[in-house]
Design an enzyme around this catalytic site. Structure first.
Site, PDB file in Angstrom:
ATOM      1  N   SER A 201       0.825  -1.194   0.000  1.00 21.70           N
ATOM      2  CA  SER A 201       0.000   0.000   0.000  1.00 21.70           C
ATOM      3  C   SER A 201       0.866   1.253   0.000  1.00 21.70           C
ATOM      4  O   SER A 201       1.629   1.462  -0.938  1.00 21.70           O
ATOM      5  CB  SER A 201      -0.966  -0.055   1.180  1.00 21.70           C
ATOM      6  N   ASP A 307      -9.380  -5.264  -5.116  1.00 21.31           N
ATOM      7  CA  ASP A 307      -8.943  -4.225  -4.183  1.00 21.31           C
ATOM      8  C   ASP A 307      -9.759  -2.961  -4.437  1.00 21.31           C
ATOM      9  O   ASP A 307      -9.620  -2.318  -5.480  1.00 21.31           O
ATOM     10  CB  ASP A 307      -7.450  -3.957  -4.375  1.00 21.31           C
ATOM     11  N   HIS A 338      -7.638  -5.816  -0.527  1.00 11.70           N
ATOM     12  CA  HIS A 338      -6.381  -5.150  -0.132  1.00 11.70           C
ATOM     13  C   HIS A 338      -5.639  -6.042   0.875  1.00 11.70           C
ATOM     14  O   HIS A 338      -5.597  -5.750   2.069  1.00 11.70           O
ATOM     15  CB  HIS A 338      -6.740  -3.795   0.482  1.00 11.70           C
TER      16      HIS A 338
END
Length: 654
Positions: A201, A307, A338
């Site tokens: 991320s 995601d 995610h």
């Protein structure tokens, strides 16, 4: 090592001269007892007795405006035995804003320190696993976080320079000190400078951004669920994806020191990131895609195809830019949201990452360069590979909607359609509502469906949907989604675990100490049975019809044409299933609604979907040849739950 004649399946490898240099480094780093070229690093060094130290690297910036250049905290864990022998080691680095505020990984681990300020627990398994194998691990606190000076600027110059300066220091080009404010210098004489960056991320986003500077010494990056352009984290062609901007995110991760000093940076993030969705210089600075041509590092990219936090447009446009610029690359695509690969494919991930770093940083000829470019999760825990991605036979194919026998329920094929379809934006509904009612007339969407396929149909890559629409109000948002209509068992990406369930038992990956365990809670696939799967999405503000960078008010009653960029994916619509295109207004919880509630009329003769089909239009023609009308099914189809409303945080513990 490979010669210039031998080629990687996923790209041309480095030159012979570089390969020989890597081989010599690998030989130098190999245990003394080795007599032949190694193919795998082994855990022969003590993790418990590893050197643990902290330094502060000077970034050369004064983001907090205190009249002094900012220093970022760098925590290092490295093998003591190799240091005693004077042997230099490569570095694996994770630069993160989350080490103190929020935690990393599925168990939200944070850094902990001893009385001398040296790191005791480094989150995740990287140090536990790789330090015993002859690597150093480096955890960098981004500027404005944890023990670092400066301000968080959410992907901008400060964020990227926080990590780039460390790569420079590791290669002898930047200054560092033994304390945050002192003058005693610290030199990285223990490393050969060969650095690999990894992270999920925001952390992976920093890896993308640093690679896009072309910094020397960065040999590879492993971005997991990472952002490639921050505009696309907050907007989709003018349509806001969240009701807040980067200033909120900066405040979320800022250290107390930074909050006291960084008001000017916060205000800049407000002023230069207007909620209109217009492109500004702030977004240009945070667009790494444009600089893909500068990249020297190889890229091993991992992303969940469902995601809905860092949406899959990010990996699609990044991958395409890497390909255009001949960057060495490899990719994993999962069915999750995610989620880190450590939590959806742990054993294979650890082994693959180990071999990747051995090859890229130690120069070991272990064969990973000859393996398929792509691993794709087709069903929960069932993976397939592609020698290249997208497959060479993939071709952009134009599919066209047409009217059907009832309003709002049309057809999808190769021939240009005619007529119109009309729908009214309903911000209370979204893609799961539209798909569930695909076979019946509904006022809030226009759906277009093939007959049941007579062969499998694979879509691989990014799609575009061009819409010509006439609104009744001065503002309008549009959504387009591709749907696989048919029964399946998939990962439940809309549930809290985004496709995984966390168990209570633990598995261990590396060596442990009293303060840093290498044992982590296991996981398993969270599955659900569905009647349909939404597998690609795109959004836009119709006011951006003439420009991707600036929106304008609409004139009610006038028609406008706009192209929506749909997120990248790799999905097979099986024989017997149907492929659907749905066009609608606000996609609840995935984009914010416009200021009005428009009704929109689509001109079907000027509306189409450009989709990446393996086999192209011929494959579509074969898959729809001889198809017969679908038998009546349930009036309401069952899918995953509605997308979860989430804070705009790229890096939630998952």
């Amino acid at each position: 090592m490979p010669t210039p004649v031998r080629r990687m399946r996923f790209t041309t490898w480095r030159s012979l001269a570089t390969a020989v240099t890597a081989a010599l480094m690998a030989s130098f780093l190999a245990p003394a007892a080795a007599h032949s070229a190694p193919r795998e690093s082994t855990p022969v060094y003590s993790y418990e007795n590893a050197i643990r130290e902290s330094v502060w690297v000077d970034t050369g910036l004064d983001g907090d405006g205190d009249g002094k250049t900012d220093r970022v905290a760098v925590d290092v864990v490295r093998p003591r035995e190799l240091a005693r022998q004077g042997r230099k080691v490569p570095v694996i680095m994770d630069a993160s804003p989350y080490y103190s505020c929020c935690g990393r990984g599925n168990e939200s681990q944070k850094k902990t320190y001893d009385a001398n300020g040296n790191v005791v627990q480094m989150p995740l398994f990287y140090d536990n696993y790789f330090v015993p194998r002859g690597y150093a691990f480096v955890g960098v606190d981004l500027a404005g976080t944890n023990r670092s000076d400066g301000c968080v600027d959410v992907g901008g110059r400060s964020d990227i320079q926080s990590a780039k300066a460390v790569v420079d220091w590791l290669n002898g080009r930047a200054r560092a000190y033994t304390t945050r404010t002192g003058t005693t210098s610290a030199k990285a004489t223990w490393t050969n400078g060969r650095t690999g960056m990894i992270g999920k991320s925001w952390d992976g986003t920093i890896a993308n951004g640093v690679a896009a500077t072309g910094v020397k010494g960065l040999k590879t990056i492993v971005p997991i669920s990472a952002i490639s352009s921050w505009y696309d984290y907050y907007f989709a062609k003018g349509a806001p994806l969240y009701d807040s901007g980067p200033d909120w995110l900066s405040d979320y991760v800022d250290s107390p020191d930074a909050r006291a000093k960084c008001a000017a940076v916060q205000q800049k993030l407000v002023d230069q990131a207007p909620r209109t969705g217009d492109w500004t210089p702030l977004w240009t600075e945070r667009d790494y895609v444009k600089d893909a041509g500068k990249i020297r590092a190889s890229v091993f990219l991992i992303h969940g195809m469902q995601d809905l936090n860092v949406r899959t447009k990010h990996f699609g446009q990044w991958w395409d830019a890497l390909a255009r610029n001949g960057v060495e690359r490899k990719i994993w695509l999962s069915q999750t949201g995610h989620v880190d690969p450590f939590d959806f494919r742990r054993a294979t991930w650890t082994d693959t990452l180990h071999r990747w770093f051995d090859h890229e940083l130690l120069g070991y000829d272990n064969g990973i360069d000859e393996e398929p470019m792509a691993d794709i999760e087709r069903h929960p825990d069932q993976w397939v590979t592609s020698s290249v991605w997208p497959p060479r036979a993939t071709s952009a194919t134009t599919l066209r909607p047409d009217t059907g026998t009832q309003a709002g329920v049309g057809t999808l094929g190769l021939r240009t359609g005619s007529g119109t379809e009309t729908f009214t934006d309903d911000p209370a509904l979204g893609e799961t509502d539209w798909a569930a009612h695909i076979d019946g007339p509904s006022a809030e969407k226009a759906g277009f469906v093939t007959e049941p396929l007579t062969r499998d149909l694979r879509l691989s890559g990014s799609s575009k949907v061009t819409v010509t629409a006439t609104p009744t109000t001065s503002t309008a948002h549009l959504s387009a989604v591709l749907v696989d209509l048919g029964p399946d068992t998939i990962r439940d990406y809309a549930a809290g675990g985004e496709g995984i369930t966390t168990l209570t038992d633990r598995t261990c990956w590396g060596a442990s100490t009293a303060g840093d365990s290498a044992c982590f809670k296991g996981t398993e696939a969270k599955k659900t049975d569905v009647d349909y799967t939404v597998f690609s999405r795109g959004w836009a503000d119709l006011g951006n019809h003439a420009s991707d960078t600036k929106g304008v008010p609409l004139t009610p009653g006038r028609d406008y044409t706009i192209t929506l960029d749909l997120a990248a994916t790799d999905h097979v619509v099986p024989e017997g299933h149907r492929l659907a295109l749905i066009v609608a207004g606000t996609d609840k919880d995935l984009i914010d609604p416009p200021s009005s509630t428009p009704t929109l009329t689509l001109d079907l003769s000027r509306t189409s979907a450009r989709v990446p089909l393996v086999g192209g239009s011929d494959a579509f023609a074969r898959a729809t040849a001889g198809a017969t009308a679908a038998a009546p099914g349930p009036s309401v189809l069952d899918g995953v739950g509605a997308p979860r409303t989430a804070l705009p945080v790229p890096g939630e513990a998952r």
